[in-house]
Design an enzyme around this catalytic site. Sequence first.
Site, PDB file in Angstrom:
ATOM      1  N   LYS A  17       0.829  -1.220   0.000  1.00 48.75           N
ATOM      2  CA  LYS A  17       0.000   0.000   0.000  1.00 48.75           C
ATOM      3  C   LYS A  17       0.858   1.263   0.000  1.00 48.75           C
ATOM      4  CE  LYS A  17      -2.377  -0.900   3.780  1.00 48.75           C
ATOM      5  NZ  LYS A  17      -1.925  -2.162   4.340  1.00 48.75           N
ATOM      6  N   ARG A  92      -9.852   0.759   8.946  1.00 45.26           N
ATOM      7  CA  ARG A  92      -9.443  -0.614   9.266  1.00 45.26           C
ATOM      8  C   ARG A  92     -10.547  -1.370  10.005  1.00 45.26           C
ATOM      9  NH1 ARG A  92      -3.385   0.392   9.352  1.00 45.26           N
ATOM     10  NH2 ARG A  92      -2.341  -1.626   9.514  1.00 45.26           N
ATOM     11  N   ARG A 131      11.160  -6.434   4.981  1.00 43.92           N
ATOM     12  CA  ARG A 131      11.046  -4.987   5.191  1.00 43.92           C
ATOM     13  C   ARG A 131      11.630  -4.606   6.554  1.00 43.92           C
ATOM     14  NH1 ARG A 131       5.131  -2.320   4.667  1.00 43.92           N
ATOM     15  NH2 ARG A 131       4.949  -2.615   6.912  1.00 43.92           N
ATOM     16  N   ARG A 137      11.245  -0.615  11.577  1.00 44.43           N
ATOM     17  CA  ARG A 137       9.967  -0.726  12.299  1.00 44.43           C
ATOM     18  C   ARG A 137       9.975  -1.973  13.172  1.00 44.43           C
ATOM     19  NH1 ARG A 137       4.806   0.386   8.464  1.00 44.43           N
ATOM     20  NH2 ARG A 137       3.850  -0.895  10.092  1.00 44.43           N
ATOM     21  N   ARG A 148       0.204 -11.474  14.306  1.00 41.45           N
ATOM     22  CA  ARG A 148      -0.870 -10.819  15.064  1.00 41.45           C
ATOM     23  C   ARG A 148      -1.519  -9.720  14.190  1.00 41.45           C
ATOM     24  NH1 ARG A 148      -4.002 -11.121  19.756  1.00 41.45           N
ATOM     25  NH2 ARG A 148      -5.330  -9.331  19.307  1.00 41.45           N
TER      26      ARG A 148
HETATM   27  P1  AMP Z   1       0.435   0.524   9.147  1.00 42.21           P
HETATM   28  O1  AMP Z   1       1.617   1.399   8.944  1.00 42.21           O
HETATM   29  O2  AMP Z   1      -0.784   0.974   8.380  1.00 42.21           O
HETATM   30  O3  AMP Z   1       0.735  -0.926   8.967  1.00 42.21           O
HETATM   31  O4  AMP Z   1       0.022   0.689  10.691  1.00 42.21           O
HETATM   32  C1  AMP Z   1       0.883   0.341  11.723  1.00 42.21           C
HETATM   33  C2  AMP Z   1       0.089   0.197  13.002  1.00 42.21           C
HETATM   34  O5  AMP Z   1      -0.553   1.417  13.329  1.00 42.21           O
HETATM   35  C3  AMP Z   1      -1.002  -0.822  12.964  1.00 42.21           C
HETATM   36  O6  AMP Z   1      -0.549  -2.136  13.227  1.00 42.21           O
HETATM   37  C4  AMP Z   1      -1.940  -0.324  14.040  1.00 42.21           C
HETATM   38  O7  AMP Z   1      -1.452  -0.658  15.325  1.00 42.21           O
HETATM   39  C5  AMP Z   1      -1.823   1.185  13.905  1.00 42.21           C
HETATM   40  N1  AMP Z   1      -2.853   1.700  12.949  1.00 42.21           N
HETATM   41  C6  AMP Z   1      -2.616   2.273  11.761  1.00 42.21           C
HETATM   42  N2  AMP Z   1      -3.760   2.632  11.167  1.00 42.21           N
HETATM   43  C7  AMP Z   1      -4.733   2.262  11.992  1.00 42.21           C
HETATM   44  C8  AMP Z   1      -6.156   2.346  11.949  1.00 42.21           C
HETATM   45  N3  AMP Z   1      -6.788   2.853  10.890  1.00 42.21           N
HETATM   46  N4  AMP Z   1      -6.860   1.855  12.983  1.00 42.21           N
HETATM   47  C9  AMP Z   1      -6.241   1.332  14.059  1.00 42.21           C
HETATM   48  N5  AMP Z   1      -4.928   1.207  14.168  1.00 42.21           N
HETATM   49  C10 AMP Z   1      -4.161   1.670  13.151  1.00 42.21           C
END
Ligand code: AMP
Length: 361
Positions: A17, A92, A131, A137, A148
Amino acid sequence: MKKMLNLVLFGPPGAGKGTQSENLISKYGLVHLSTGDILRSEIDRGTALGKKAKEIMDKGELVSDDIVIGMIESKLDDNANAKGFIFDGFPRTTAQAIALDDLLQKKGTGISGMLALEVDDEELTKRLLKRGESSGRADDRNEDIIRRRILEYNTKTLPLKTFYSEQGKFHSIEGIGSIDQIFKLLVDRITFLDAEMDLTALESDLEHLDLTIQDFEVANEIAPELLLEIDAIKRIEAEEAEEEKENRKQEAKAKKATTPAKKAPAKKAPAKPAAKKIAKPAKKTKPAVKKKAVKKVAKKAAPKKAVKKVAKKKVVTKAKKVVKKAVKKKVVAKKTVAKKVTKKPAKKIAKSKAKKSGKRK
Ligand code: AMP
């Protein structure tokens, strides 16, 4: 509705993404809203929200709906003049999707489509671990946390496919392949969405135009002309009526002169008002005079019909002109849609062709 390209880039963690968002932003000039990025920047700045979010993110769980919805709301406000948005990692959950629809609706817009990058779980784990070696990260380095996150995605986020499918906005994109290949699939789909949006906008414009054509054309163009013609007809009718009156006078005079003996019975008849005198002669006159009267009536009626016809024709021609212009646009849009639509089932057609030729053998 305001024409904006608002895309939800959907897919499990590691589906690509972020990478594809960057490509799409530079191609379409959209504002990128990634809740993951916003949360990470909060963590970097050591804010209270960042500290709270970090604990949850480190476990691979989802941050509360209220927090992320609030973040998106303020970002939408900050970018009020954007051409459109790419929502990356948001929504999400169903609650977030509903909140997003509400927020956009308040701004007179909506989601154009959800583009879902489809990648299987094994490929995702491999990609995320890789990654993790370079991204720094924490949630990308631990396989348990990765699993998870994928589990969170499958249980809480996957239902959004149904949510957007029900709105006719879900678009599945093959997420395995080169970055360029996947980007091309996304661009094709967006071109289709864009054409679809143009069509919808045009349809509502036409609906609106129909009203405008009637109001505007009739009031500003057709009506004055009609009035002029009606005036002319009235003048002609008045002249004809005058002429007829004169004719009748002359006829009566001539009758008097040729049949003086029959003068007496006329006395018996009571004096009639002038209007009735005009209405009756048709009965009393000889066939030749009757014919003349009928002709005159026909003459009078004819222009009325003609004017009506002309007026109708004018309305139709004007309307056609405006609609033609619009339809030209529509055809272009339709062609684009058709191209995309035919492109999409190309594989299916090839398959059915292969099937058919197989049957023939
Ligand atoms: P991402 O970079 O989109 O993979 O997000 C990393 C982490 O941020 C996720 O594993 C969640 O813990 C938190 N996170 C990001 N976007 C959301 C969302 N829309 N709702 C809830 N948690 C989020």
